[in-house]
Design a protein around this motif. Structure first.
Motif, PDB file in Angstrom:
ATOM      1  N   ALA A  18       0.350  -3.859   0.931  1.00 53.21           N
ATOM      2  CA  ALA A  18       1.120  -4.984   0.033  1.00 53.21           C
ATOM      3  C   ALA A  18       0.488  -5.308  -1.296  1.00 53.21           C
ATOM      4  O   ALA A  18       0.982  -5.325  -2.340  1.00 53.21           O
ATOM      5  CB  ALA A  18       1.171  -6.224   0.844  1.00 53.21           C
ATOM      6  N   GLY A  19      -0.942  -5.015  -1.112  1.00 61.29           N
ATOM      7  CA  GLY A  19      -1.689  -5.283  -2.319  1.00 61.29           C
ATOM      8  C   GLY A  19      -1.564  -4.215  -3.667  1.00 61.29           C
ATOM      9  O   GLY A  19      -1.416  -4.532  -4.661  1.00 61.29           O
ATOM     10  N   GLU A  21       1.079  -2.342  -3.792  1.00 61.14           N
ATOM     11  CA  GLU A  21       2.764  -2.736  -4.451  1.00 61.14           C
ATOM     12  C   GLU A  21       2.792  -3.847  -5.337  1.00 61.14           C
ATOM     13  O   GLU A  21       3.407  -3.631  -6.330  1.00 61.14           O
ATOM     14  CB  GLU A  21       3.513  -2.828  -3.256  1.00 61.14           C
ATOM     15  CG  GLU A  21       3.724  -1.610  -2.125  1.00 61.14           C
ATOM     16  CD  GLU A  21       4.527  -1.904  -1.058  1.00 61.14           C
ATOM     17  OE1 GLU A  21       4.921  -3.152  -1.011  1.00 61.14           O
ATOM     18  OE2 GLU A  21       4.818  -0.931  -0.238  1.00 61.14           O
ATOM     19  N   ARG A  22       1.883  -4.825  -4.873  1.00 60.63           N
ATOM     20  CA  ARG A  22       1.968  -6.086  -5.863  1.00 60.63           C
ATOM     21  C   ARG A  22       1.058  -5.588  -7.174  1.00 60.63           C
ATOM     22  O   ARG A  22       1.638  -6.052  -8.288  1.00 60.63           O
ATOM     23  CB  ARG A  22       1.258  -7.201  -5.229  1.00 60.63           C
ATOM     24  CG  ARG A  22       1.031  -8.323  -6.146  1.00 60.63           C
ATOM     25  CD  ARG A  22       2.528  -9.184  -6.203  1.00 60.63           C
ATOM     26  NE  ARG A  22       2.271 -10.240  -7.190  1.00 60.63           N
ATOM     27  CZ  ARG A  22       2.932 -10.822  -7.991  1.00 60.63           C
ATOM     28  NH1 ARG A  22       4.035  -9.898  -8.446  1.00 60.63           N
ATOM     29  NH2 ARG A  22       2.579 -11.804  -8.955  1.00 60.63           N
ATOM     30  N   TYR A  23      -0.065  -4.909  -7.082  1.00 62.16           N
ATOM     31  CA  TYR A  23      -0.555  -4.354  -8.310  1.00 62.16           C
ATOM     32  C   TYR A  23       0.285  -3.651  -9.004  1.00 62.16           C
ATOM     33  O   TYR A  23       0.230  -3.759 -10.309  1.00 62.16           O
ATOM     34  CB  TYR A  23      -1.784  -3.720  -7.654  1.00 62.16           C
ATOM     35  CG  TYR A  23      -2.440  -2.878  -9.004  1.00 62.16           C
ATOM     36  CD1 TYR A  23      -3.326  -3.570  -9.896  1.00 62.16           C
ATOM     37  CD2 TYR A  23      -2.244  -1.433  -9.216  1.00 62.16           C
ATOM     38  CE1 TYR A  23      -4.036  -2.995 -10.823  1.00 62.16           C
ATOM     39  CE2 TYR A  23      -3.027  -0.858 -10.260  1.00 62.16           C
ATOM     40  CZ  TYR A  23      -3.745  -1.458 -10.867  1.00 62.16           C
ATOM     41  OH  TYR A  23      -4.415  -0.781 -12.159  1.00 62.16           O
ATOM     42  N   GLN A  25       3.437  -3.649  -9.419  1.00 60.57           N
ATOM     43  CA  GLN A  25       4.342  -4.472  -9.842  1.00 60.57           C
ATOM     44  C   GLN A  25       3.969  -5.371 -11.155  1.00 60.57           C
ATOM     45  O   GLN A  25       4.335  -5.314 -12.269  1.00 60.57           O
ATOM     46  CB  GLN A  25       4.856  -5.755  -8.884  1.00 60.57           C
ATOM     47  CG  GLN A  25       5.918  -6.593  -9.366  1.00 60.57           C
ATOM     48  CD  GLN A  25       6.544  -7.531  -8.331  1.00 60.57           C
ATOM     49  OE1 GLN A  25       5.398  -7.864  -7.330  1.00 60.57           O
ATOM     50  NE2 GLN A  25       7.481  -8.218  -8.573  1.00 60.57           N
ATOM     51  N   ILE A  26       2.879  -5.742 -11.147  1.00 63.04           N
ATOM     52  CA  ILE A  26       2.066  -6.555 -12.131  1.00 63.04           C
ATOM     53  C   ILE A  26       1.633  -5.685 -13.090  1.00 63.04           C
ATOM     54  O   ILE A  26       1.920  -5.942 -14.562  1.00 63.04           O
ATOM     55  CB  ILE A  26       0.587  -7.184 -11.465  1.00 63.04           C
ATOM     56  CG1 ILE A  26       1.039  -8.344 -10.629  1.00 63.04           C
ATOM     57  CG2 ILE A  26      -0.157  -7.632 -12.733  1.00 63.04           C
ATOM     58  CD1 ILE A  26      -0.127  -8.867  -9.864  1.00 63.04           C
TER      59      ILE A  26
END
Length: 76
Positions: A18-19, A21-23, A25-26
């Motif tokens: 999840a980290g 994917e979030r990275y 996205q950011i």
């Protein structure tokens, strides 16, 4: 004790996925904002004002005609 370690390992693996994917996205959001023409124009204005006030970034030719870079010489 083994249960805690197993739980921590599973949490780490799921969090890492999840980290990432979030990275990503950011990073995409940052690049979209940084590439926006309004942001580019504002950054150019700020760069010019800072250069004007500090003198840093001005390209003053050296005596031999080469540009002087604000570099600290290395001690030999």
């Amino acid at each position: 004790m083994k249960g805690i370690l197993l739980g921590a390992a599973v949490g780490y693996v799921l969090g890492a996925r999840a980290g990432r994917e979030r990275y990503d996205q950011i990073v995409r959001a940052y690049r979209a904002m940084a590439d926006h023409p309004a942001v580019q124009g504002a950054a150019g204005i700020v760069r010019a004002k800072v250069s004007e006030k500090t003198g840093f970034g001005r390209h003053q030719p050296h005596a031999n005609g080469h540009r002087r870079d604000p570099v600290i010489p290395r001690a030999n």
